[in-house]
Design a protein around this motif. Sequence first.
Motif, mmCIF file in Angstrom:
data_model
loop_
_atom_site.group_PDB
_atom_site.id
_atom_site.type_symbol
_atom_site.label_atom_id
_atom_site.label_comp_id
_atom_site.label_asym_id
_atom_site.label_seq_id
_atom_site.Cartn_x
_atom_site.Cartn_y
_atom_site.Cartn_z
ATOM 1 N N PRO A 16 0.807 -1.223 0.000
ATOM 2 C CA PRO A 16 0.000 0.000 0.000
ATOM 3 C C PRO A 16 0.842 1.277 0.000
ATOM 4 O O PRO A 16 0.401 2.306 -0.518
ATOM 5 N N ASP A 17 2.036 1.207 0.567
ATOM 6 C CA ASP A 17 2.891 2.384 0.632
ATOM 7 C C ASP A 17 3.339 2.785 -0.776
ATOM 8 O O ASP A 17 3.929 1.977 -1.501
ATOM 9 N N PRO A 18 3.102 4.012 -1.216
ATOM 10 C CA PRO A 18 3.407 4.433 -2.587
ATOM 11 C C PRO A 18 4.888 4.308 -2.959
ATOM 12 O O PRO A 18 5.213 3.905 -4.072
ATOM 13 N N LEU A 19 5.774 4.684 -2.046
ATOM 14 C CA LEU A 19 7.195 4.635 -2.351
ATOM 15 C C LEU A 19 7.665 3.192 -2.535
ATOM 16 O O LEU A 19 8.404 2.876 -3.482
ATOM 17 N N LEU A 41 12.100 0.714 3.480
ATOM 18 C CA LEU A 41 10.794 0.925 2.852
ATOM 19 C C LEU A 41 9.724 0.102 3.567
ATOM 20 O O LEU A 41 10.021 -0.863 4.260
ATOM 21 N N ASP A 42 8.465 0.478 3.363
ATOM 22 C CA ASP A 42 7.355 -0.179 4.045
ATOM 23 C C ASP A 42 6.597 -1.081 3.065
ATOM 24 O O ASP A 42 5.815 -0.603 2.246
ATOM 25 N N GLU A 60 16.232 -2.713 7.692
ATOM 26 C CA GLU A 60 15.373 -1.735 8.366
ATOM 27 C C GLU A 60 14.020 -1.548 7.665
ATOM 28 O O GLU A 60 13.329 -0.549 7.897
ATOM 29 N N SER A 61 13.617 -2.489 6.841
ATOM 30 C CA SER A 61 12.333 -2.363 6.156
ATOM 31 C C SER A 61 11.195 -2.856 7.054
ATOM 32 O O SER A 61 11.419 -3.557 8.044
#
Length: 212
Positions: A16-19, A41-42, A60-61
């Motif tokens: 869902p996260d755009p990036l 990133l998510d 760290e994602s």
Amino acid sequence: MSSGTPKDWKPSAAPPDPLAASRLEEWVRGGCEGGLDAVALDFSGADLSGGDFSESWFTESRMVNSRLVGCDLYRSDAEGADFTGADLTDADLVRVNFDEAVLRDAILDRANLVKASLYGVDASGAKFRGTRFLGASLLSVDLCGADLSGSVLEENSFKVKLDDRTIMRGTSGSVFGPVELLSEGATHVLGGAELERWIEDRGGSVQVIHRA
């Protein structure tokens, strides 16, 4: 891509996260060549099942409640990543770096964790049913409430936290201890024959190796 992954692979559900979605789309459009750079990133809620993410960077994602069923993460870096509630059933996790990662309530049934590194990992409540830990390093890993039934260990560093809810039925192999056992509000250190008996009482058969 690995021989077991279709060249036209696409995620069943983008994050869902755009990036994160944009980064994944760009990588897929490029033929999934090389590892995916997902650092910080998510990807929570994404379904990436069946993808080849070997030698990728998930450092760290956020992978909370993501699906990675049957994925290949060979030699990927997932240090500090959050896999809370993620499904990694049948995943190839050979030589993955999970140091300081969160695997709380994750499903890793039948995953291949050969020579993986798990240091300072919260895997409380995680499912490791039929998982292969051969030569993996588990140091300061919280396995309280985890299910290791049918898992296989072979000369693993196994300095972990266990409790009376940890399931060891059918667990087999050999480990280097000792472990910390949380029981009735107190912490006990178990190693050697004492640890072997504790596992045997729970239906497992594991040899505890003494380091010279």
